[in-house]
Design a protein around this motif. Structure first.
Motif, PDB file in Angstrom:
ATOM      1  N   ALA A 143      -6.531   8.647  74.918  1.00 54.93           N
ATOM      2  CA  ALA A 143      -5.919   8.203  76.050  1.00 54.93           C
ATOM      3  C   ALA A 143      -4.584   7.266  75.506  1.00 54.93           C
ATOM      4  CB  ALA A 143      -6.966   7.636  76.729  1.00 54.93           C
ATOM      5  N   VAL A 144      -4.846   6.444  74.725  1.00 55.42           N
ATOM      6  CA  VAL A 144      -3.838   5.520  74.014  1.00 55.42           C
ATOM      7  C   VAL A 144      -2.701   6.289  73.311  1.00 55.42           C
ATOM      8  CG1 VAL A 144      -3.569   3.596  72.363  1.00 55.42           C
ATOM      9  CG2 VAL A 144      -5.355   3.490  73.943  1.00 55.42           C
ATOM     10  N   ALA A 145      -3.242   7.293  72.434  1.00 53.74           N
ATOM     11  CA  ALA A 145      -2.095   8.067  71.788  1.00 53.74           C
ATOM     12  C   ALA A 145      -1.182   8.760  72.883  1.00 53.74           C
ATOM     13  CB  ALA A 145      -2.777   8.958  70.820  1.00 53.74           C
ATOM     14  N   ALA A 146      -1.924   9.143  74.008  1.00 50.36           N
ATOM     15  CA  ALA A 146      -1.147   9.869  74.858  1.00 50.36           C
ATOM     16  C   ALA A 146       0.129   9.184  75.420  1.00 50.36           C
ATOM     17  CB  ALA A 146      -1.947  10.565  75.907  1.00 50.36           C
ATOM     18  N   VAL A 147       0.095   7.921  75.332  1.00 46.43           N
ATOM     19  CA  VAL A 147       1.193   7.071  76.051  1.00 46.43           C
ATOM     20  C   VAL A 147       1.753   6.253  75.221  1.00 46.43           C
ATOM     21  CG1 VAL A 147      -0.210   6.715  78.159  1.00 46.43           C
ATOM     22  CG2 VAL A 147      -0.320   5.173  76.603  1.00 46.43           C
ATOM     23  N   ASN A 148       1.370   6.243  73.899  1.00 48.23           N
ATOM     24  CA  ASN A 148       2.126   5.384  72.734  1.00 48.23           C
ATOM     25  C   ASN A 148       1.926   6.307  71.449  1.00 48.23           C
ATOM     26  OD1 ASN A 148       3.017   3.745  70.834  1.00 48.23           O
ATOM     27  ND2 ASN A 148       2.298   1.897  72.176  1.00 48.23           N
ATOM     28  N   PRO A 149       3.186   6.680  71.255  1.00 47.95           N
ATOM     29  CA  PRO A 149       3.382   7.778  69.723  1.00 47.95           C
ATOM     30  C   PRO A 149       3.008   6.698  68.878  1.00 47.95           C
ATOM     31  CG  PRO A 149       5.285   7.491  71.024  1.00 47.95           C
ATOM     32  CD  PRO A 149       4.365   6.976  71.866  1.00 47.95           C
TER      33      PRO A 149
END
Length: 811
Positions: free
Chosen positions: A592-598
């Motif tokens: 979930a975090v990687a989906a919004v912050n590359p």
């Protein structure tokens, strides 16, 4: 093979023989039996005080399980091995000797040099590697360091104690070749290169004989072939039979006071079952280590000038930085100067710095990742969110608890009090509060206050066996008897807590808590142990809400740093793992975090491999192991670029589905090592499987160009150039590969390595000598080592899978 005898050795031996001659049979038999949990009896008639042992391997706890006498907590053994630096391991040993002397300890029960045969091994954080050469080399550095400080070591667990399931009784069936080339090899390397003063024999059975009675492996191999002249101590409660143990080469049966030695051994001699000469051999070995550590009257200790004092916190931080393995970096690290950081994960706040079980120590401070990054980053640059909590089960009552132990007699009178650093009581033998004896003790009460950090239903539980009463805020929630689910002498220590209460509490409002336990000792118990735990779990918020909060924090940050972790219900002494997945919703959190912050960096806080299904979706993955007391500060140093991550993988990381060797559960008490000599990277290559990250892999903050490799005899010279923009350290790894394929041998194996340092643009040479054993195999028909002549390619590179230059030799 174990070392050349010096004039000083001869003088000590003369004192040993004179002391031995003055002892009668009863005194000799008594000396070989622990007088309590950690010590041997004193023999004043020969000027011998009590020999004191203590658990290691990352710190020296001493004889008391308490935070009243804190210990330096170094990173886990897997972390130490990840440095690929025997010199650093030696410095760690020097510090631990310093700690041991401070605590009055003569012998450290470490290092653990069993191999990572299967990734499911629950205690692998306490061992070094899947590779016997790397394990033996790091272990030898550690032993040399400890013993240079005048403190003995006991290299353990001899041998093939490579899993925890049914460890007391399992019969591991292992081919002679696999034993020699893999499982015995680290012990042999250490005996040859470090001359350890002690060995600990394991609980398990090997090829039908329990290790505390294994005449062949102990007397013929360890003592005979290798020339080991130290003492052999049993793992705690491993010795089972008086005659078989003494005939099998076991010198000391621990713990006391009830063991198979002592009066039973003296009686066996008088009954003609054992010769007194056999007892003398064991006593001689014990007196020898007493002489070496300087507690036998008339004998000069081996070390008369102690090493310079070591800064424990400083060394703990250095080892941590040098052990962190950067396995992936798509430009996310080091962190951008003056950039904002969202730190996410329960393990970032409540650091897990060491593994569970007998390796536990109590440092006087622990730096969490949250504390480390808060101190390192500019004010306002850091935000924090829990995200997901790996502690899906009850853990020891710790944060927010202020507890003490109150001891009472059968009439309810207080007979003593003791400190309690957390909700775990672990008193072994005579390790009791002042004024308390086993005869008078009836009840132990853990009592004090708990100040919650969160409002909501808090779960309390009990780990232990026997009668308990649990009271919280004036309400008694449990008053009954807990019984073990299975027969296990350590169930009270390694079993799971049982939930018993769930009161509604308010953040910041203290409540009184009490857990009382009625103490009982079975008549046949070999040692008196009082062990139980008050367990706790904070209110469980909706996981989706926590992940959503973390996502919002990550969305607004330049970099998201997510700390994921295992727990002591996943990695600990006493049980193996069921899988390699991260507990709780941590995988969902990372996705979930990687989906919004590359620009997402994941820090993996585990002692041994876990699966990382999202690894290609994040910008960087940093493995921090169990990083010791200074872990958070070291992490901040590495993330900000003040130091580069120096580690290389000491063990292969991959999925359990692909792991070639995974079985740790015996069938009908037997665990066959059917894979033979193919474990770790040897097995991955044989099966043609590609792991997540290969053995030896690790990135730094600079680049390296391998220019050449030349061999003269069995000495390899490698030229490498720092082709990056900052100074760095490289681990040059040398693998040996037969040019003609042989199905009975691995495709290649680690034969040597060296660390080099260079500034930008500098070229340096690494000189690596290849040991003769690298060219040998164990011939089972001849029962001897065979030097395999022929052509070998020397392959040099950054990992088993990233080989840069090569040359060929004929031997």
């Amino acid at each position: 093979m174990a070392g050349t005898r010096t004039q000083a050795d001869a003088a000590r031996e003369a004192v040993v023989e004179a002391a031995l001659a003055r002892l009668d049979l009863d005194a000799k038999a008594r000396l070989l039996s622990g007088q309590d949990t950690w010590t041997l009896p004193a023999l004043p008639e020969i000027g011998l005080p009590s020999l004191v042992m203590s658990d290691g391997p990352i710190g020296v706890r001493g004889v008391h399980w308490t935070a009243d006498d804190p210990s330096v907590a170094l990173p886990s053994p897997t972390a130490l091995a990840a440095t690929w630096d025997p010199g650093l391991a030696r410095r760690a040993g020097v510090l631990l000797a310093q700690e041991a002397r401070r605590k009055g300890v003569h012998v450290l029960l470490a290092p653990t040099v069993n191999l990572h045969r299967s990734p499911l091994g629950g205690r692998h954080f306490e061992a070094y590697s899947e590779d016997p050469y790397l394990t033996g080399t790091i272990g030898a550095g550690y032993v040399n360091g400890v013993q240079s400080g005048g403190v003995g070591t006991t290299v353990k667990h001899f041998v093939a104690n490579d899993a925890e399931t049914e460890r007391f009784t399992v019969n591991n069936t292992v081919s002679e070749r696999a034993l020699r080339e893999l499982y015995l090899a680290p012990f042999e390397i250490i005996v040859e290169n470090a001359h350890p003063w002690g060995i600990m024999t394991a609980y398990n059975t090997v090829n039908g004989t329990t290790m505390t009675e294994h005449h062949h492996l102990v007397n013929e191999v360890l003592r005979g072939e290798w020339g080991f002249d130290g003492y052999n101590v049993s793992d705690w409660m491993a010795a089972r039979d008086t005659v078989a143990a003494i005939e099998g080469g076991l010198d000391v049966a621990m713990p006391g006071p009830q063991t198979v030695y002592g009066e039973a051994l003296a009686r066996a001699v008088r009954d003609g079952e054992v010769t007194e000469a056999k007892v003398d051999e064991a006593v001689r070995n014990v007196l020898r280590i007493a002489a070496r550590v300087g507690i036998l009257e008339g004998a000069e200790p081996v070390v008369t000038e102690l090493p310079e004092a070591v800064d424990g916190a400083g060394l703990a931080g250095e080892i941590a930085r040098r052990s962190f393995v950067l396995v992936r970096n798509e430009g996310a690290l080091p962190l951008r100067p003056n950039g904002s950081v969202a730190l996410i994960g329960a393990a970032a706040r409540d650091a897990r710095v060491l593994g569970g079980g007998s390796a536990t120590v109590f440092p006087d401070r622990i730096v969490s990742p949250l504390e480390g990054l808060t101190a390192a980053l500019p004010e306002g640059a850091l935000t924090y969110a829990v995200g997901a909590d790996p502690n899906t089960e009850l853990g020891v009552a710790d944060k927010g608890f202020e507890l003490r132990a109150v001891c009472r007699d059968a009439q309810g009178n207080v007979i003593g009090t003791g400190s309690a650093p957390n909700g775990q009581i672990q008193w072994m033998g005579d390790d009791l509060p002042e004024g308390v004896t086993h005869d008078t003790l009836h009840t132990v009460e853990l009592t004090g206050t708990f100040t919650p950090r969160a409002t909501g239903p808090h779960t309390f539980g009990i780990k232990g066996i026997g009668a308990f009463e649990l009271t919280i805020d004036g309400t008694t929630y449990y008053d009954d008897v807990q019984r073990p689910a299975k027969e296990d002498p350590f169930a009270a220590f390694f079993g799971a807590p049982v939930p018993r209460a769930q009161p509604e509490l308010t953040a910041g409002e203290p409540v009184e808590v009490s857990l009382s336990h009625v103490v009982e000792f079975p008549e046949d118990t070999p040692m008196k142990v009082i062990g139980f735990m008050l367990a706790h779990q904070e209110p469980q918020r909706d996981p989706d809400e926590l992940i959503a909060e973390a996502v919002e924090a990550a969305r607004d940050a330049d970099t998201a740093v997510v700390v994921v972790a295992t727990t002591d219900r996943v990695e600990s002494e006493g049980f193996d793992r069921k899988d390699l997945t991260l507990p709780g919703r941590q995988d969902d959190l990372v996705r979930a975090v990687a989906a919004v912050n590359p620009n997402t960096v994941v820090v993996v806080n585990s002692g041994s491999p876990v699966e990382l299904p999202w690894r290609e979706d994040v910008a960087a993955v940093l493995l921090s192991w169990f990083p010791g007391q200074e872990g958070g500060a070291a992490l901040a140093d590495v993330l900000t670029g003040a130091h580069e991550p120096g580690g290389r993988l000491p063990t292969t990381w991959g999925s359990l589905t692909d792991a070639p060797v995974s079985r740790v559960v015996p069938t009908d008490g037997e665990l066959p090592y059917t894979e033979g000599v193919f474990i770790g990277y040897r097995a991955w290559e044989k099966e043609g499987r590609v792991p997540s990250y290969p053995f030896g892999h690790g990135l730094g903050y600079t680049d390296w160009t391998y220019e050449s490799a030349e061999a003269e005899g069995t000495t390899v010279t490698v030229r490498v150039r720092n082709s990056g923009e900052r100074a760095g350290r490289e681990v040059v790894q040398v693998y040996l590969a037969p040019t003609e394929a042989d199905a009975d041998r691995p495709a290649r194996w680690l034969a040597g390595f060296a660390g080099v340092e260079a500034g930008p643009g500098e070229t340096v040479e690494a000189v690596v000598g290849l040991p003769r054993r690298a060219f040998e195999i164990w011939d089972e028909k001849a029962s001897s080592w065979t030097f395999v002549k022929g052509s070998y390619e020397i392959q040099v590179g950054r990992s088993i899978a990233d080989r840069r230059v090569a040359t060929t030799i004929n031997v």
